[in-house]
Write a protein that holds these residues in place. Structure first.
Motif, PDB file in Angstrom:
ATOM      1  N   ASN A   2     -45.759 -29.726  32.589  1.00  0.00           N
ATOM      2  CA  ASN A   2     -45.970 -30.031  34.003  1.00  0.00           C
ATOM      3  C   ASN A   2     -45.854 -31.529  34.273  1.00  0.00           C
ATOM      4  OD1 ASN A   2     -46.503 -27.428  35.031  1.00  0.00           O
ATOM      5  ND2 ASN A   2     -48.549 -27.486  34.177  1.00  0.00           N
ATOM      6  N   THR A   3     -45.303 -31.869  35.425  1.00  0.00           N
ATOM      7  CA  THR A   3     -45.186 -33.268  35.840  1.00  0.00           C
ATOM      8  C   THR A   3     -46.297 -33.620  36.822  1.00  0.00           C
ATOM      9  OG1 THR A   3     -42.786 -33.314  35.543  1.00  0.00           O
ATOM     10  CG2 THR A   3     -43.729 -34.963  37.009  1.00  0.00           C
ATOM     11  N   VAL A   4     -46.981 -34.726  36.560  1.00  0.00           N
ATOM     12  CA  VAL A   4     -48.039 -35.221  37.436  1.00  0.00           C
ATOM     13  C   VAL A   4     -47.604 -36.561  38.016  1.00  0.00           C
ATOM     14  CG1 VAL A   4     -50.401 -36.085  37.544  1.00  0.00           C
ATOM     15  CG2 VAL A   4     -49.895 -34.039  36.229  1.00  0.00           C
ATOM     16  N   LEU A   5     -47.736 -36.691  39.325  1.00  0.00           N
ATOM     17  CA  LEU A   5     -47.435 -37.964  40.001  1.00  0.00           C
ATOM     18  C   LEU A   5     -48.733 -38.741  40.159  1.00  0.00           C
ATOM     19  CD1 LEU A   5     -45.686 -39.935  41.646  1.00  0.00           C
ATOM     20  CD2 LEU A   5     -46.058 -38.460  43.633  1.00  0.00           C
ATOM     21  N   LEU A   6     -48.764 -39.965  39.643  1.00  0.00           N
ATOM     22  CA  LEU A   6     -49.948 -40.816  39.691  1.00  0.00           C
ATOM     23  C   LEU A   6     -49.705 -41.960  40.662  1.00  0.00           C
ATOM     24  CD1 LEU A   6     -52.705 -41.783  38.641  1.00  0.00           C
ATOM     25  CD2 LEU A   6     -51.515 -42.801  36.684  1.00  0.00           C
ATOM     26  N   ILE A   7     -50.481 -41.988  41.748  1.00  0.00           N
ATOM     27  CA  ILE A   7     -50.352 -43.055  42.757  1.00  0.00           C
ATOM     28  C   ILE A   7     -51.520 -44.013  42.599  1.00  0.00           C
ATOM     29  CG2 ILE A   7     -50.125 -43.574  45.207  1.00  0.00           C
ATOM     30  CD1 ILE A   7     -49.331 -40.665  45.663  1.00  0.00           C
ATOM     31  N   CYS A   8     -51.207 -45.249  42.235  1.00  0.00           N
ATOM     32  CA  CYS A   8     -52.269 -46.242  41.997  1.00  0.00           C
ATOM     33  C   CYS A   8     -51.653 -47.630  42.093  1.00  0.00           C
ATOM     34  CB  CYS A   8     -52.887 -46.014  40.619  1.00  0.00           C
ATOM     35  SG  CYS A   8     -54.175 -47.203  40.166  1.00  0.00           S
ATOM     36  N   SER A   9     -52.240 -48.488  42.918  1.00  0.00           N
ATOM     37  CA  SER A   9     -51.692 -49.829  43.104  1.00  0.00           C
ATOM     38  C   SER A   9     -52.120 -50.802  42.014  1.00  0.00           C
ATOM     39  CB  SER A   9     -52.111 -50.381  44.474  1.00  0.00           C
ATOM     40  OG  SER A   9     -53.527 -50.417  44.581  1.00  0.00           O
ATOM     41  N   ASP A  10     -53.190 -50.469  41.287  1.00  0.00           N
ATOM     42  CA  ASP A  10     -53.678 -51.307  40.192  1.00  0.00           C
ATOM     43  C   ASP A  10     -52.884 -50.956  38.930  1.00  0.00           C
ATOM     44  OD1 ASP A  10     -55.076 -52.329  37.954  1.00  0.00           O
ATOM     45  OD2 ASP A  10     -56.985 -52.249  39.022  1.00  0.00           O
ATOM     46  N   ARG A  11     -51.978 -51.822  38.538  1.00  0.00           N
ATOM     47  CA  ARG A  11     -51.077 -51.504  37.433  1.00  0.00           C
ATOM     48  C   ARG A  11     -51.807 -51.291  36.109  1.00  0.00           C
ATOM     49  NH1 ARG A  11     -45.565 -55.158  38.230  1.00  0.00           N
ATOM     50  NH2 ARG A  11     -45.083 -54.376  40.329  1.00  0.00           N
ATOM     51  N   ARG A  12     -52.856 -52.072  35.876  1.00  0.00           N
ATOM     52  CA  ARG A  12     -53.593 -51.920  34.624  1.00  0.00           C
ATOM     53  C   ARG A  12     -54.301 -50.567  34.571  1.00  0.00           C
ATOM     54  NH1 ARG A  12     -57.370 -56.784  32.654  1.00  0.00           N
ATOM     55  NH2 ARG A  12     -55.282 -57.697  32.587  1.00  0.00           N
ATOM     56  N   ARG A  14     -53.517 -47.952  36.346  1.00  0.00           N
ATOM     57  CA  ARG A  14     -52.488 -46.912  36.362  1.00  0.00           C
ATOM     58  C   ARG A  14     -51.953 -46.667  34.952  1.00  0.00           C
ATOM     59  NH1 ARG A  14     -48.366 -48.746  40.185  1.00  0.00           N
ATOM     60  NH2 ARG A  14     -47.100 -49.435  38.434  1.00  0.00           N
ATOM     61  N   ALA A  15     -51.733 -47.741  34.217  1.00  0.00           N
ATOM     62  CA  ALA A  15     -51.236 -47.601  32.847  1.00  0.00           C
ATOM     63  C   ALA A  15     -52.254 -46.881  31.967  1.00  0.00           C
ATOM     64  CB  ALA A  15     -50.917 -48.977  32.260  1.00  0.00           C
ATOM     65  N   VAL A  27     -45.746 -37.812  33.138  1.00  0.00           N
ATOM     66  CA  VAL A  27     -46.370 -38.618  34.190  1.00  0.00           C
ATOM     67  C   VAL A  27     -45.333 -39.504  34.879  1.00  0.00           C
ATOM     68  CG1 VAL A  27     -48.178 -40.285  34.748  1.00  0.00           C
ATOM     69  CG2 VAL A  27     -48.513 -38.662  32.859  1.00  0.00           C
ATOM     70  N   HIS A  28     -45.286 -39.425  36.209  1.00  0.00           N
ATOM     71  CA  HIS A  28     -44.478 -40.348  37.003  1.00  0.00           C
ATOM     72  C   HIS A  28     -45.440 -41.233  37.789  1.00  0.00           C
ATOM     73  CE1 HIS A  28     -40.831 -41.733  39.067  1.00  0.00           C
ATOM     74  NE2 HIS A  28     -41.635 -41.890  40.112  1.00  0.00           N
ATOM     75  N   GLN A  29     -45.160 -42.540  37.834  1.00  0.00           N
ATOM     76  CA  GLN A  29     -46.081 -43.484  38.475  1.00  0.00           C
ATOM     77  C   GLN A  29     -45.494 -44.040  39.773  1.00  0.00           C
ATOM     78  OE1 GLN A  29     -47.681 -46.423  35.655  1.00  0.00           O
ATOM     79  NE2 GLN A  29     -46.973 -45.135  33.967  1.00  0.00           N
ATOM     80  N   ALA A  30     -46.380 -44.270  40.746  1.00  0.00           N
ATOM     81  CA  ALA A  30     -45.970 -44.858  42.026  1.00  0.00           C
ATOM     82  C   ALA A  30     -47.037 -45.832  42.497  1.00  0.00           C
ATOM     83  CB  ALA A  30     -45.749 -43.768  43.068  1.00  0.00           C
ATOM     84  N   ASP A  31     -46.596 -46.894  43.191  1.00  0.00           N
ATOM     85  CA  ASP A  31     -47.527 -47.906  43.710  1.00  0.00           C
ATOM     86  C   ASP A  31     -48.250 -47.424  44.958  1.00  0.00           C
ATOM     87  OD1 ASP A  31     -47.379 -50.061  41.917  1.00  0.00           O
ATOM     88  OD2 ASP A  31     -45.468 -50.695  42.761  1.00  0.00           O
ATOM     89  N   ASP A  32     -47.548 -46.648  45.793  1.00  0.00           N
ATOM     90  CA  ASP A  32     -48.126 -46.253  47.081  1.00  0.00           C
ATOM     91  C   ASP A  32     -47.528 -44.935  47.556  1.00  0.00           C
ATOM     92  OD1 ASP A  32     -45.556 -46.907  48.058  1.00  0.00           O
ATOM     93  OD2 ASP A  32     -46.182 -48.969  48.470  1.00  0.00           O
ATOM     94  N   GLY A  33     -47.977 -44.494  48.729  1.00  0.00           N
ATOM     95  CA  GLY A  33     -47.531 -43.228  49.271  1.00  0.00           C
ATOM     96  C   GLY A  33     -46.049 -43.186  49.582  1.00  0.00           C
ATOM     97  N   ALA A  34     -45.509 -44.306  50.065  1.00  0.00           N
ATOM     98  CA  ALA A  34     -44.085 -44.344  50.405  1.00  0.00           C
ATOM     99  C   ALA A  34     -43.218 -44.124  49.171  1.00  0.00           C
ATOM    100  CB  ALA A  34     -43.743 -45.680  51.067  1.00  0.00           C
ATOM    101  N   GLU A  35     -43.563 -44.820  48.091  1.00  0.00           N
ATOM    102  CA  GLU A  35     -42.823 -44.652  46.842  1.00  0.00           C
ATOM    103  C   GLU A  35     -42.992 -43.234  46.306  1.00  0.00           C
ATOM    104  OE1 GLU A  35     -42.819 -46.539  42.316  1.00  0.00           O
ATOM    105  OE2 GLU A  35     -43.622 -47.729  43.985  1.00  0.00           O
TER     106      GLU A  35
END
Length: 228
Positions: A2-12, A14-15, A27-35
């Motif tokens: 399964n793929t999980v999208l993680l939205i978090c602006s704090d890079r540390r 988020r990692a 895991v796919h990472q995004a900074d914000d809702g738009a991304e």
């Protein structure tokens, strides 16, 4: 997986979260809702769940969640927050989130809650299932192959056959079982009816229908080869 999208602006952070999720999920990472929305539109149903970290501002969580719901994304969404006020929890859940997880939390707890929501989601008609290279959405009667950016339309009976074979999790299903489950008891329906539907499905989903790798014949039945 399964793929999980993680939205978090704090890079540390988020990692760190991505590292904890990685053994169990893609895991796919995004900074914000738009991304996040750009990724979800491109994935065409290939994402199983979304985690949104609200940061220090609890209002940062409901807005991306509300935006995703407004576009019709129906996968489980979990909010991660330090805000424990009842108003914040209510706002988060009212925005369309399935769960509101307070910090600090342990990774085993997060994984357990995520798995619980995925189990519930998997039983719904709108749930997206993975079949080989395809994202299978029964409610839309379609398969989407992301690598080729193509959508395959399915008939109602083809959807029913794929759903039952997918639920068998790679185990073979006898022809008479598929006939009963998909067509019900009907003396006018023969195994030729099922064989015709299998042949048509292979024309749609196999690169070489004469040498099937995904939808396999197994003794007196069929099975899905998820490793294909």
């Amino acid at each position: 997986m399964n793929t999980v999208l993680l939205i978090c602006s704090d890079r540390r952070l988020r990692a760190s979260l991505a590292e904890g999720l990685a053994p169990s999920f893609s895991v796919h990472q995004a900074d914000d809702g738009a991304e996040a929305r750009v990724f979800l539109r491109a994935s065409a149903g290939g994402c199983s769940a979304v985690l949104i970290d609200t940061g220090l501002n609890a209002a940062d969580g409901p807005e991306p969640c509300r935006g995703l719901r407004s576009e019709g994304f129906d996968m489980p969404i979990l909010l991660l927050s330090e805000a424990s006020d009842e108003a914040d929890v209510v706002a988060g859940l009212d925005s369309g989130a399935n769960d509101y997880i307070l910090k600090p939390f342990s990774m085993p707890e997060l994984l357990a809650r995520l798995r619980a929501h995925l189990r519930i989601s998997a039983t719904t008609e709108s749930a997206v299932r993975t079949i080989g290279p395809y994202a299978f959405r029964p409610s839309a009667k379609q398969l989407f192959e992301r690598a080729r950016n193509r959508t395959i339309r399915l008939t109602s009976k083809e959807v029913a056959v794929l759903k039952y074979l997918h639920a068998a999790d790679g185990r073979p299903v006898a022809k008479h079982t598929l006939l009963m489950e998909v067509w019900g008891y009907n003396s006018a329906v023969s195994s030729h009816t099922l064989e015709t539907h299998i042949w048509r499905l292979r024309q749609k989903i196999e690169d070489n229908p004469a040498n099937a790798r995904l939808l396999l014949t197994n003794r007196d039945g069929y099975r899905l080869n998820q490793a294909a």
